[in-house]
Each structure stands twice: as C-alpha cells, then as structure tokens.
Scaffold this motif. Structure first.
Motif, PDB file in Angstrom:
ATOM      1  N   LYS A 160      14.787  -9.020 -38.284  1.00 16.75           N
ATOM      2  CA  LYS A 160      15.518  -9.598 -37.152  1.00 16.75           C
ATOM      3  C   LYS A 160      14.560 -10.423 -36.296  1.00 16.75           C
ATOM      4  O   LYS A 160      13.518  -9.942 -35.862  1.00 16.75           O
ATOM      5  N   ILE A 161      14.910 -11.709 -36.095  1.00 17.69           N
ATOM      6  CA  ILE A 161      14.088 -12.607 -35.286  1.00 17.69           C
ATOM      7  C   ILE A 161      14.824 -12.855 -33.968  1.00 17.69           C
ATOM      8  O   ILE A 161      15.707 -13.726 -33.873  1.00 17.69           O
ATOM      9  N   GLY A 162      14.480 -12.086 -32.944  1.00 21.10           N
ATOM     10  CA  GLY A 162      15.167 -12.200 -31.656  1.00 21.10           C
ATOM     11  C   GLY A 162      16.668 -12.133 -31.858  1.00 21.10           C
ATOM     12  O   GLY A 162      17.177 -11.300 -32.616  1.00 21.10           O
ATOM     13  N   ASP A 163      17.376 -13.030 -31.173  1.00 19.57           N
ATOM     14  CA  ASP A 163      18.819 -13.153 -31.373  1.00 19.57           C
ATOM     15  C   ASP A 163      19.140 -14.350 -32.268  1.00 19.57           C
ATOM     16  O   ASP A 163      20.293 -14.764 -32.385  1.00 19.57           O
ATOM     17  N   PHE A 164      18.095 -14.915 -32.896  1.00 20.92           N
ATOM     18  CA  PHE A 164      18.261 -16.146 -33.676  1.00 20.92           C
ATOM     19  C   PHE A 164      18.693 -15.890 -35.110  1.00 20.92           C
ATOM     20  O   PHE A 164      19.512 -16.630 -35.661  1.00 20.92           O
ATOM     21  N   ASP A 165      18.143 -14.847 -35.739  1.00 23.13           N
ATOM     22  CA  ASP A 165      18.448 -14.623 -37.159  1.00 23.13           C
ATOM     23  C   ASP A 165      18.250 -13.166 -37.524  1.00 23.13           C
ATOM     24  O   ASP A 165      17.383 -12.478 -36.977  1.00 23.13           O
ATOM     25  N   ILE A 166      19.071 -12.706 -38.463  1.00 23.30           N
ATOM     26  CA  ILE A 166      18.910 -11.358 -39.008  1.00 23.30           C
ATOM     27  C   ILE A 166      19.240 -11.421 -40.494  1.00 23.30           C
ATOM     28  O   ILE A 166      20.306 -11.891 -40.885  1.00 23.30           O
ATOM     29  N   THR A 167      18.261 -11.010 -41.307  1.00 21.36           N
ATOM     30  CA  THR A 167      18.360 -11.196 -42.744  1.00 21.36           C
ATOM     31  C   THR A 167      17.761 -10.020 -43.494  1.00 21.36           C
ATOM     32  O   THR A 167      16.758  -9.452 -43.061  1.00 21.36           O
ATOM     33  N   ALA A 168      18.337  -9.691 -44.639  1.00 22.80           N
ATOM     34  CA  ALA A 168      17.766  -8.670 -45.517  1.00 22.80           C
ATOM     35  C   ALA A 168      16.578  -9.278 -46.252  1.00 22.80           C
ATOM     36  O   ALA A 168      16.685 -10.364 -46.832  1.00 22.80           O
ATOM     37  N   CYS A 169      15.440  -8.587 -46.224  1.00 18.85           N
ATOM     38  CA  CYS A 169      14.237  -9.133 -46.860  1.00 18.85           C
ATOM     39  C   CYS A 169      13.199  -8.028 -47.056  1.00 18.85           C
ATOM     40  O   CYS A 169      13.035  -7.163 -46.199  1.00 18.85           O
ATOM     41  N   GLY A 170      12.456  -8.092 -48.167  1.00 17.02           N
ATOM     42  CA  GLY A 170      11.437  -7.087 -48.434  1.00 17.02           C
ATOM     43  C   GLY A 170      10.024  -7.614 -48.315  1.00 17.02           C
ATOM     44  O   GLY A 170       9.075  -6.919 -48.664  1.00 17.02           O
ATOM     45  N   GLY A 171       9.865  -8.850 -47.833  1.00 16.51           N
ATOM     46  CA  GLY A 171       8.542  -9.479 -47.795  1.00 16.51           C
ATOM     47  C   GLY A 171       7.771  -9.271 -46.505  1.00 16.51           C
ATOM     48  O   GLY A 171       8.190  -8.545 -45.604  1.00 16.51           O
ATOM     49  N   PHE A 172       6.611  -9.947 -46.411  1.00 10.33           N
ATOM     50  CA  PHE A 172       5.757  -9.881 -45.229  1.00 10.33           C
ATOM     51  C   PHE A 172       6.262 -10.813 -44.135  1.00 10.33           C
ATOM     52  O   PHE A 172       6.768 -11.908 -44.423  1.00 10.33           O
ATOM     53  N   HIS A 173       6.089 -10.401 -42.876  1.00 12.02           N
ATOM     54  CA  HIS A 173       6.491 -11.245 -41.751  1.00 12.02           C
ATOM     55  C   HIS A 173       5.546 -11.031 -40.571  1.00 12.02           C
ATOM     56  O   HIS A 173       4.906  -9.977 -40.455  1.00 12.02           O
ATOM     57  N   VAL A 174       5.488 -12.033 -39.717  1.00 11.38           N
ATOM     58  CA  VAL A 174       4.689 -11.910 -38.498  1.00 11.38           C
ATOM     59  C   VAL A 174       5.421 -10.978 -37.532  1.00 11.38           C
ATOM     60  O   VAL A 174       6.608 -10.695 -37.707  1.00 11.38           O
ATOM     61  N   GLU A 175       4.717 -10.525 -36.511  1.00 13.29           N
ATOM     62  CA  GLU A 175       5.342  -9.647 -35.505  1.00 13.29           C
ATOM     63  C   GLU A 175       5.983 -10.452 -34.382  1.00 13.29           C
ATOM     64  O   GLU A 175       6.865  -9.959 -33.685  1.00 13.29           O
ATOM     65  N   ASN A 176       5.528 -11.695 -34.223  1.00 10.46           N
ATOM     66  CA  ASN A 176       6.005 -12.544 -33.139  1.00 10.46           C
ATOM     67  C   ASN A 176       6.004 -13.986 -33.631  1.00 10.46           C
ATOM     68  O   ASN A 176       5.026 -14.433 -34.236  1.00 10.46           O
ATOM     69  N   THR A 177       7.086 -14.716 -33.394  1.00 14.14           N
ATOM     70  CA  THR A 177       7.180 -16.080 -33.939  1.00 14.14           C
ATOM     71  C   THR A 177       6.075 -16.999 -33.422  1.00 14.14           C
ATOM     72  O   THR A 177       5.721 -17.982 -34.076  1.00 14.14           O
ATOM     73  N   GLY A 178       5.504 -16.679 -32.262  1.00 21.29           N
ATOM     74  CA  GLY A 178       4.425 -17.499 -31.721  1.00 21.29           C
ATOM     75  C   GLY A 178       3.211 -17.530 -32.625  1.00 21.29           C
ATOM     76  O   GLY A 178       2.403 -18.473 -32.574  1.00 21.29           O
ATOM     77  N   GLU A 179       3.048 -16.499 -33.487  1.00 24.94           N
ATOM     78  CA  GLU A 179       1.927 -16.458 -34.427  1.00 24.94           C
ATOM     79  C   GLU A 179       1.996 -17.591 -35.440  1.00 24.94           C
ATOM     80  O   GLU A 179       0.977 -17.965 -36.030  1.00 24.94           O
ATOM     81  N   ILE A 180       3.183 -18.136 -35.650  1.00 23.65           N
ATOM     82  CA  ILE A 180       3.347 -19.209 -36.636  1.00 23.65           C
ATOM     83  C   ILE A 180       2.702 -20.505 -36.141  1.00 23.65           C
ATOM     84  O   ILE A 180       2.089 -21.231 -36.919  1.00 23.65           O
ATOM     85  N   GLY A 181       2.830 -20.788 -34.875  1.00 26.31           N
ATOM     86  CA  GLY A 181       2.205 -21.982 -34.308  1.00 26.31           C
ATOM     87  C   GLY A 181       3.016 -23.244 -34.490  1.00 26.31           C
ATOM     88  O   GLY A 181       3.382 -23.922 -33.525  1.00 26.31           O
ATOM     89  N   LEU A 182       3.323 -23.595 -35.744  1.00 27.02           N
ATOM     90  CA  LEU A 182       4.038 -24.842 -36.022  1.00 27.02           C
ATOM     91  C   LEU A 182       4.726 -24.754 -37.377  1.00 27.02           C
ATOM     92  O   LEU A 182       4.175 -24.202 -38.334  1.00 27.02           O
ATOM     93  N   ILE A 183       5.946 -25.296 -37.459  1.00 23.75           N
ATOM     94  CA  ILE A 183       6.667 -25.447 -38.733  1.00 23.75           C
ATOM     95  C   ILE A 183       6.906 -26.930 -38.945  1.00 23.75           C
ATOM     96  O   ILE A 183       7.419 -27.618 -38.070  1.00 23.75           O
ATOM     97  N   LYS A 184       6.525 -27.444 -40.106  1.00 27.19           N
ATOM     98  CA  LYS A 184       6.680 -28.883 -40.365  1.00 27.19           C
ATOM     99  C   LYS A 184       7.336 -29.122 -41.712  1.00 27.19           C
ATOM    100  O   LYS A 184       6.880 -28.636 -42.748  1.00 27.19           O
TER     101      LYS A 184
END
Length: 370
Positions: free
Chosen positions: A172-196
């Motif tokens: 679950k990413i805040g109130d933006f998205d919720i998805t079934a997934c078994g992979g690795f993820h960051v704890e906070n979207t700010g860790e991503i920095g940039l998506i291009k």
C-alpha cells in the motif's frame, strides 16, 4: 550476516549450482523483478533461480554441501526496491490518468518496462503520468506491506487480485495505490528520488511498452544524456538551445548534397557505360566494374539491356551479379556449391558476400558452361 544450508552442489559444464531448500536470496524473475546477488561463503552468487520448490544459486567457484554464512548485496536490493515501487506508482498513475492497465512488467539491470493495454499513448499523457508519479515521490508517502486473506483482499480495491489460496501480500502506497505483490519495496516513496519515462514502443500490435528508470538509475541516465548533449554542442559548435535547429540544418544540407551526388553518380554511370569495355566469356559480354558503389548501382540501368550482358559490380564487402539474359540464381547456386559462399540471389541479381578475386574468376568459369 545470514546463514544458508546447501543441500547439493551440481557442476554443469562451466556452471556451479548450489541447491538449497530455503534461501535468503530472492530468485531472478519472481514477480517480474531481478534477483539478489552477494556471496555464499567464498563464492560469489551470479544468478538465483527457483525450481521445483528449491532455490538454485549459480556460483563463480565450487563449494561443498553444508552450512555457510552468506552476504546479500544490499545496494543492489535497494535499487531493486526503488525500481519496483516506481513501477507500482507508474502503473497506478497510468490507470488514474488515462484508464490504462498494466498487463506485464519486466525489470532489467539498467532499464525496466511496463506493457499497457493500448497500441499508442500520446506524449502529453506520458508527461501527465510522469508528473503525477513524481508528485507521489515528493510527497514521501509511506509504503506499507501486510498480509491478508482472500476475503479481506476482496474488500481492499486491489488493482488485481491474484489467484492464490494462501495469504496475499499487499503493498500500500499512501492512499495512492494498493496492490498484491511479493517483491522488494522502499519504505517511503521519497527514497525513490525521481521516476523518468525514457522511451515507448508498440508491441504485439496492441500494447505500448513504456521504458523507465528511477532513483540512481534516473540520475545516471540524466548524466549520460547531459554528457552527450555537451559533446554534441562542442562538435557542432552550437549551444544546447540551438542544438536541434543546428542538427536539422545539417540534415537538410546532407539531404541536398546526397540528392546532387545521386544525380552526378547517375550521369557518371551513363558516360562510363558508353566507353566501358567488356570481356567476351562464352556467349556473354561481361562488364566488370570495380569502383564507387554510388556509380555502380546505376550501371545496370545503361548496360543490362544490351544483348547477352552480364554485369559484375565489385565492392569492398561483396560482388553483385546483374543480368537480364541469364537466371542469376543458377550462377549463385554453382558458386555456393563450389566455393561455399554466402549471399542471396534473385532471377536478375545475385549478391555474393565476399570481394575475393577468386569469385570473379569462378563466375567467368561458370559462364563458359552456359
């Protein structure tokens, strides 16, 4: 430092495979993401696969079965987490912005892709999606991971409910998205920095493949393109603001000069055809040209209709045989049979992928038989 028990070690050709029932190493390809790397004892892990309930570790050196300390490359895992969370954000952004669903996802070592259920996507839609995705990144939304049963999953408005009977892992990413997934993820979207988003292409005639980078990969991509632009501005003696205009002007100039060169080459070929000597080989008149390709391609226009003419065009990487009076496929078949050459042939033209003088000699020998 973690521990692993290696049940069996198999050596297959140049590969060493350590097999375990359980492993802290995440397998390659599982959930569309990359696998872990690191070390098991003294051996480096090159690849990880899951097969028939076992984990296969491909190593750079042999090990004996037994228990080992193992070390996982955490910087790689962080990058994987960054790319995977970025994919969730992008997929949700495409759904919210343009009602486009993600049909597949692939994470590469340098670039990742998502396939969307549309044959094309407008540029302004891509920009809107990219803006929304990076807005989510800047908001530093919390990424929560939990496990729920199927009944509870059906109440969570997941993008897609997996067909499983056991517990479902939900991201679950805040109130933006919720998805079934078994992979690795960051704890906070700010860790991503940039998506291009860096590119798109049409696949299978009905989907659009979107290429993207995130985090450190996005920074590296920016640096690489920035270096390229600075290099081009130096070579073309212009500024980055004027670069596009400069390139367009150069292309127009090249196009104009190419058009003039084509006309001159055709004129040269017509004049050469009037004075070019031929060689009698059997019943054929053979014209042997060893010169610029720009001129050579026009010679058949002025020579091929002359009775019993064979034209040989010699270029650095090939010999072309052109004739309206003999099936060139027959010559090519003979050449292939005797010299084991490569190339291809049609009725009026054959191309031999070599510039050896022996080929021309052999062609003349073959022509004596017809």
């Amino acid at each position: 430092m973690k521990n692993i028990k290696i049940e069996e070690v198999v050596k297959n050709e140049n590969q060493v495979i350590a097999i375990a029932r359980e492993s802290p190493f995440y397998p390659d390809g599982k959930g569309g993401q990359l696998g872990d790397r690191g070390k098991i004892g003294p051996a480096r892990v090159l690849k990880v696969k899951e097969k028939n309930g076992y984990i296969l570790h491909y190593l750079d050196t042999e090990l004996e079965p037994g228990e080992y300390d193992c070390e996982i490359d955490l910087s790689r895992r962080k990058d994987i987490a960054c790319q995977h969370t970025a994919q969730h954000i992008l997929s949700a952004a495409f759904l919210k912005t343009a009602d486009l669903e993600t049909v597949s996802f692939h994470m590469g070592e340098e670039i990742s892709t998502i396939d969307l259920n549309a044959p094309f996507i407008l540029e302004d839609v891509l920009e809107e999606v990219e803006d929304l995705a990076n807005e989510v990144v800047r908001k530093c939304e919390r990424v929560e991971i939990s496990e729920v049963d199927l009944k509870e999953a059906e109440t969570l408005n997941l993008r897609k409910i997996p067909e499983v009977k056991e517990k479902i892992r939900v991201v679950k990413i805040g109130d933006f998205d919720i998805t079934a997934c078994g992979g690795f993820h960051v704890e906070n979207t700010g860790e991503i920095g940039l998506i291009k988003i860096v590119d798109t292409e049409k696949v299978k005639k009905m989907f659009t493949r979107v290429y993207f980078v995130a985090g450190e990969r996005a920074l590296k991509d920016y640096r690489s393109k920035d270096r390229l632009i600075r290099s081009l501005t130096t070579v073309l003696t212009t500024s980055s603001q004027e670069l596009e205009k400069r390139v367009k002007n150069l292309l127009e100039s090249v196009k104009e000069k190419s058009s003039k060169l084509e006309k001159l080459a055709e004129l040269c070929a017509s004049l050469l055809a009037k004075s070019m000597a031929s060689k009698r080989v059997g019943r054929f008149e053979v014209y042997d040209f060893d010169g610029p390709q720009e001129v050579g391609k026009y010679l058949p226009k002025f020579l091929a209709d002359r009775e019993n003419t064979i034209i040989l065009l010699r270029y650095p990487d090939r010999v072309e045989i052109v004739s309206n009076w003999l099936d060139c496929r027959k010559i090519f078949e003979k050449l292939k049979e005797e010299l084991n050459i490569e190339g291809g042939a049609g009725q009026k033209r054959a191309i031999v992928s070599t510039s050896s003088s022996k080929v021309v000699e052999k062609i003349e020998e073959i022509l004596e038989w017809f």
